[in-house]
Motif scaffolding. Structure first.
Motif, mmCIF file in Angstrom:
data_model
loop_
_atom_site.group_PDB
_atom_site.id
_atom_site.type_symbol
_atom_site.label_atom_id
_atom_site.label_comp_id
_atom_site.label_asym_id
_atom_site.label_seq_id
_atom_site.Cartn_x
_atom_site.Cartn_y
_atom_site.Cartn_z
ATOM 1 N N SER A 107 9.778 12.195 -14.493
ATOM 2 C CA SER A 107 9.885 13.597 -14.639
ATOM 3 C C SER A 107 10.879 14.147 -13.656
ATOM 4 O O SER A 107 11.696 13.290 -13.228
ATOM 5 C CB SER A 107 8.367 14.008 -14.448
ATOM 6 O OG SER A 107 8.154 13.932 -12.857
ATOM 7 N N ILE A 108 11.092 15.502 -13.219
ATOM 8 C CA ILE A 108 12.091 15.930 -12.333
ATOM 9 C C ILE A 108 12.127 15.141 -11.108
ATOM 10 O O ILE A 108 12.989 14.741 -10.574
ATOM 11 C CB ILE A 108 11.908 17.319 -12.305
ATOM 12 C CG1 ILE A 108 12.200 17.953 -13.468
ATOM 13 C CG2 ILE A 108 13.016 17.755 -11.284
ATOM 14 C CD1 ILE A 108 11.888 19.470 -13.736
ATOM 15 N N ASP A 109 10.895 14.787 -10.343
ATOM 16 C CA ASP A 109 10.711 14.382 -9.148
ATOM 17 C C ASP A 109 9.775 13.165 -9.075
ATOM 18 O O ASP A 109 9.306 13.098 -7.832
ATOM 19 C CB ASP A 109 10.473 15.385 -8.321
ATOM 20 C CG ASP A 109 9.018 16.197 -8.467
ATOM 21 O OD1 ASP A 109 8.535 15.713 -9.646
ATOM 22 O OD2 ASP A 109 8.769 16.935 -7.926
ATOM 23 N N TYR A 110 9.713 12.453 -10.129
ATOM 24 C CA TYR A 110 8.571 11.302 -10.095
ATOM 25 C C TYR A 110 8.681 10.277 -11.177
ATOM 26 O O TYR A 110 9.461 10.693 -12.117
ATOM 27 C CB TYR A 110 7.038 12.203 -10.401
ATOM 28 C CG TYR A 110 5.776 11.307 -10.238
ATOM 29 C CD1 TYR A 110 5.423 10.900 -9.252
ATOM 30 C CD2 TYR A 110 5.109 11.050 -11.643
ATOM 31 C CE1 TYR A 110 4.410 10.060 -9.211
ATOM 32 C CE2 TYR A 110 4.055 10.299 -11.490
ATOM 33 C CZ TYR A 110 3.523 9.706 -10.335
ATOM 34 O OH TYR A 110 2.392 8.881 -10.383
ATOM 35 N N LYS A 111 8.619 9.131 -10.816
ATOM 36 C CA LYS A 111 8.697 8.028 -11.650
ATOM 37 C C LYS A 111 7.385 7.359 -11.625
ATOM 38 O O LYS A 111 6.987 6.901 -10.590
ATOM 39 C CB LYS A 111 9.928 7.190 -11.214
ATOM 40 C CG LYS A 111 10.059 6.125 -12.062
ATOM 41 C CD LYS A 111 11.620 5.465 -11.763
ATOM 42 C CE LYS A 111 11.781 4.584 -10.421
ATOM 43 N NZ LYS A 111 12.937 4.041 -10.380
ATOM 44 N N PHE A 112 7.145 6.963 -12.776
ATOM 45 C CA PHE A 112 5.939 6.054 -13.139
ATOM 46 C C PHE A 112 5.752 5.267 -14.529
ATOM 47 O O PHE A 112 6.772 5.160 -15.280
ATOM 48 C CB PHE A 112 4.522 7.336 -13.289
ATOM 49 C CG PHE A 112 4.771 8.072 -14.632
ATOM 50 C CD1 PHE A 112 4.071 7.602 -15.629
ATOM 51 C CD2 PHE A 112 5.542 9.208 -14.613
ATOM 52 C CE1 PHE A 112 3.914 8.662 -16.679
ATOM 53 C CE2 PHE A 112 5.680 9.966 -15.668
ATOM 54 C CZ PHE A 112 5.100 9.683 -16.921
ATOM 55 N N ILE A 113 4.746 4.400 -14.603
ATOM 56 C CA ILE A 113 4.731 3.697 -15.976
ATOM 57 C C ILE A 113 3.969 4.355 -16.819
ATOM 58 O O ILE A 113 2.660 4.809 -16.725
ATOM 59 C CB ILE A 113 3.840 2.411 -15.625
ATOM 60 C CG1 ILE A 113 4.861 1.641 -14.400
ATOM 61 C CG2 ILE A 113 3.780 1.430 -16.705
ATOM 62 C CD1 ILE A 113 4.166 0.124 -14.225
ATOM 63 N N LYS A 133 4.428 -7.866 -3.409
ATOM 64 C CA LYS A 133 5.794 -7.855 -3.727
ATOM 65 C C LYS A 133 6.147 -9.255 -3.018
ATOM 66 O O LYS A 133 5.670 -9.846 -2.157
ATOM 67 C CB LYS A 133 6.204 -6.821 -2.568
ATOM 68 C CG LYS A 133 8.061 -7.081 -2.576
ATOM 69 C CD LYS A 133 8.212 -6.002 -1.504
ATOM 70 C CE LYS A 133 9.951 -5.849 -1.138
ATOM 71 N NZ LYS A 133 10.392 -5.118 -0.083
ATOM 72 N N LYS A 134 7.214 -9.862 -3.599
ATOM 73 C CA LYS A 134 7.883 -11.155 -3.476
ATOM 74 C C LYS A 134 9.338 -10.823 -3.550
ATOM 75 O O LYS A 134 9.784 -10.108 -4.473
ATOM 76 C CB LYS A 134 7.590 -12.215 -4.264
ATOM 77 C CG LYS A 134 8.017 -13.564 -3.642
ATOM 78 C CD LYS A 134 7.653 -14.861 -4.750
ATOM 79 C CE LYS A 134 8.304 -16.078 -4.189
ATOM 80 N NZ LYS A 134 7.731 -16.372 -2.625
ATOM 81 N N ASN A 190 6.969 3.779 -2.632
ATOM 82 C CA ASN A 190 8.178 3.571 -1.803
ATOM 83 C C ASN A 190 8.916 2.120 -2.105
ATOM 84 O O ASN A 190 9.608 1.587 -1.278
ATOM 85 C CB ASN A 190 8.080 3.576 -0.396
ATOM 86 C CG ASN A 190 7.378 4.830 -0.105
ATOM 87 O OD1 ASN A 190 7.880 6.109 -0.485
ATOM 88 N ND2 ASN A 190 6.735 5.139 0.915
ATOM 89 N N TYR A 191 8.733 1.635 -3.416
ATOM 90 C CA TYR A 191 9.304 0.276 -3.670
ATOM 91 C C TYR A 191 10.850 0.133 -3.728
ATOM 92 O O TYR A 191 11.459 -0.919 -3.592
ATOM 93 C CB TYR A 191 8.769 -0.092 -4.940
ATOM 94 C CG TYR A 191 9.467 0.333 -6.308
ATOM 95 C CD1 TYR A 191 10.369 -0.040 -6.961
ATOM 96 C CD2 TYR A 191 9.068 1.704 -6.775
ATOM 97 C CE1 TYR A 191 10.910 0.534 -8.260
ATOM 98 C CE2 TYR A 191 9.476 2.348 -8.120
ATOM 99 C CZ TYR A 191 10.244 1.595 -8.588
ATOM 100 O OH TYR A 191 11.038 2.178 -9.785
ATOM 101 N N TYR A 251 -5.192 -4.785 -12.678
ATOM 102 C CA TYR A 251 -4.375 -3.727 -13.671
ATOM 103 C C TYR A 251 -4.955 -2.516 -13.821
ATOM 104 O O TYR A 251 -6.209 -2.118 -13.704
ATOM 105 C CB TYR A 251 -4.824 -4.360 -15.419
ATOM 106 C CG TYR A 251 -4.144 -3.436 -16.406
ATOM 107 C CD1 TYR A 251 -2.703 -3.389 -16.685
ATOM 108 C CD2 TYR A 251 -4.688 -2.405 -17.128
ATOM 109 C CE1 TYR A 251 -2.012 -2.583 -17.428
ATOM 110 C CE2 TYR A 251 -4.201 -1.632 -18.064
ATOM 111 C CZ TYR A 251 -2.944 -1.817 -18.238
ATOM 112 O OH TYR A 251 -2.253 -0.986 -19.289
ATOM 113 N N GLY A 252 -3.903 -1.585 -13.385
ATOM 114 C CA GLY A 252 -4.230 0.024 -13.590
ATOM 115 C C GLY A 252 -4.491 0.382 -12.087
ATOM 116 O O GLY A 252 -4.438 1.698 -11.611
ATOM 117 N N VAL A 253 -4.548 -0.434 -11.164
ATOM 118 C CA VAL A 253 -4.984 -0.090 -9.662
ATOM 119 C C VAL A 253 -3.861 -0.034 -8.787
ATOM 120 O O VAL A 253 -3.053 -1.110 -8.506
ATOM 121 C CB VAL A 253 -5.987 -1.047 -8.954
ATOM 122 C CG1 VAL A 253 -6.297 -0.685 -7.629
ATOM 123 C CG2 VAL A 253 -7.398 -0.909 -9.953
ATOM 124 N N ALA A 254 -3.272 0.891 -8.326
ATOM 125 C CA ALA A 254 -1.932 1.131 -7.543
ATOM 126 C C ALA A 254 -1.867 0.194 -6.237
ATOM 127 O O ALA A 254 -0.927 -0.391 -5.851
ATOM 128 C CB ALA A 254 -1.706 2.599 -7.230
#
Length: 396
Positions: free
Chosen positions: A245-251, A320-321, A269-270, A312-315
Motif C-alpha cells: 500500500s502507500i506506506d505498508y508492505k505485507f503478505i 532470521k538466519k 523492520n526486516y 503460520y500466520g503468527v507475526a
C-alpha cells in the motif's frame, strides 16, 4: 494323469465396471490412456470427471531430493502459422539424487510459444505467453505434458493503466479442482482517485472466470497499490504474494477454499541495515519463508537473510538466519533438505544448490537454463484428457 485345463471365460462373462475402475486406478497414466480404447465402457470410466481428477500418480520416493523442471534456450526453429519462426523448446524433468547428481525423467516439446512458466501443480503446468497479434496482450495456458493436451484459458488485452499483474496456480483438494488467480493493480491516474486492485479467478471444473475487487480481512494498511509480479506461492491451502500500500508492505494470502483475502505480517523492520535487491516467498522445511537478497549497508557485502515463520500466520514467530550470497544470484526455490536453489549469473548462467547451514554449494548439471522450477513431488495426471486444445476465453 494330465494337467487339468481351465476353460476360458465365455464371452458373456465380463468384468464389472467397479472391477475395471479398480484395475485402471492402479495403472500408470500412460497405460490408462491406452486402455481407454478397449471399449466404450472403459473409455467412459477414464473420461469420467471424478476418475480423472483422482488419478494423480506420484513418482516420488524417499531416496531423492525432489525434482527440477527446466527449459533451455532454444537451438532450432519450426514454422508455425501464428509464429513464422516458432522457437522449439523442450521441457526437461530431472530427479535430484541424494548425491546432487541429476537423472532425467522426461523430455517433452512445448507445443506453443511461451514467455514464462508460472507454476506446476498436480500434473498441470500454467504458462504465460504474449499474443502473436498484440504483444501488449497475454495468453494463459494450462498444459498437461504427459497426455499431450493443452488449453488456452484466457486471452487478455493489455491496458495502459495496469501497474502490476501477478499470476498464481493452486489445487483445491476439497473440491478436487484447480484455480488460477490473476491479481491486477491499476495506476492512480489522478491524485484524488485511489489506486485499484482487482482479482480474477479461473475455475477449471466450470471453465469460467470471475472478477471482483480485492478486500482484505483485518487489513492494517490503506488501499493496495502494487503486488509483486513473482508467481504467487501456493502453501497451506492459500496463494501468497507480497503486496504494497502507500506506506505498508505485507503478505497477501488468498484462500482457495473460501476465496477470501487475508493479511499476513512481514517480519518487523526486516530491511533495517540491508539495501534490498530482491525478495521472494518460499516454503522451507514445511514453513512459510521469506528470502531476502541485498547488500549490507555497513560493509557493502552481499548477504541473504532467510526468514522463517515457524507458526503460520503468527507475526511474532518469524526467525532470521543470515548467510553470505554472491551478488549475481537469483533465488529459485528451497529443496526438501532445506537447501536453496540459486540461479547464478557470472561467466555463464548456472544453477547451484546452496546449503545455508554448511555454506557449501554444488553446481547442478543443467546447461543453458532458461526457466527453472522445483517441486518436491512430480505428479502425472489425466486432467484435460477430454479438452479440445486451444480453447479460448477472453478477459477485458
Amino acid at each position: 494323469m494330465g494337467e487339468r485345463m481351465v476353460p476360458m471365460m465365455s464371452q458373456h462373462h465380463h468384468l464389472s465396471d467397479q472391477m475395471v475402475y479398480d484395475i485402471l486406478s492402479r495403472l500408470p497414466v500412460k497405460s490408462i490412456i491406452r486402455f481407454r480404447y478397449v471399449s466404450k465402457s472403459w473409455n467412459s470410466i477414464v473420461t469420467d470427471p471424478y476418475f480423472k481428477f483422482n488419478q494423480a500418480k506420484s513418482l516420488s520416493n524417499n531416496s531423492h531430493n525432489g525434482y527440477v523442471i527446466y527449459t533451455k534456450y532454444p537451438q532450432k526453429y519450426i514454422p508455425c502459422l501464428q509464429y513464422p519462426q516458432h522457437e522449439v523448446e523442450d521441457l526437461c524433468t530431472v530427479v535430484c539424487n541424494s548425491d546432487n547428481t541429476l537423472t532425467e525423467v522426461s523430455r517433452i516439446e512445448i507445443p506453443f510459444l511461451y514467455e514464462s512458466i508460472v507454476g506446476f501443480c498436480n500434473g498441470l503446468f500454467i504458462l504465460a505467453s504474449p499474443s502473436p497479434m498484440n504483444h501488449s496482450s497475454q495468453y494463459i495456458y494450462l498444459w498437461n505434458p504427459i497426455i499431450r493436451k493443452f488449453m488456452r484459458v484466457a486471452s487478455i488485452r493489455g491496458q495502459p493503466s495496469t501497474s502490476s499483474v501477478t499470476l498464481g496456480f493452486a489445487y483445491h483438494p476439497r473440491k478436487n479442482d484447480f484455480k488460477i488467480l490473476r491479481l491486477v493493480c491499476f495506476k492512480n491516474e489522478g491524485k484524488l482517485l485511489p489506486a485499484k486492485a482487482e482479482a480474477e479467478v479461473y475455475t477449471l471444473s466450470t471453465a469460467s472466470w470471475r472478477k471482483f475487487s480485492i478486500s482484505v480481512d483485518s487489513f492494517s494498511g490503506s488501499t493496495i497499490c502494487r503486488i509483486s509480479e513473482s508467481p504467487s506461492l501456493f502453501f497451506n491451502g492459500a496463494l501468497h504474494s507480497i503486496a504494497f500500500s502507500i506506506d505498508y508492505k505485507f503478505i497477501l494470502s488468498f484462500d482457495v477454499d473460501d476465496e477470501r483475502f487475508r493479511e499476513i505480517r512481514l517480519p518487523q523492520n526486516y530491511l533495517v541495515g540491508v539495501s534490498l535487491r530482491n525478495e521472494w516467498l518460499a516454503i522451507l522445511k514445511g514453513s512459510l519463508a521469506l528470502i531476502v537478497i541485498g547488500d549490507d549497508q555497513i560493509d557493502l557485502s552481499s548477504v541473504c537473510h532467510i526468514w522463517v515463520m515457524t507458526e503460520y500466520g503468527v507475526a511474532k514467530s518469524w526467525t532470521k538466519k543470515c548467510v553470505p550470497m554472491d551478488k549475481h544470484s537469483k533465488f529459485l526455490s528451497c529443496t526438501i533438505d532445506g537447501e536453496l536453489l540459486i540461479k547464478r549469473y557470472d561467466l555463464k548462467v548456472r544453477i547451484v544448490s546452496f546449503d545455508p547451514e554448511s555454506l557449501k554449494e554444488e553446481v547442478l548439471g543443467i546447461p543453458d537454463p532458461r526457466d527453472v522450477i522445483y517441486t518436491t513431488n512430480f505428479v502425472e495426471s489425466l486432467v484435460l484428457l477430454d479438452q479440445l486444445s486451444n480453447e479460448s476465453y477472453s478477459l477485458g
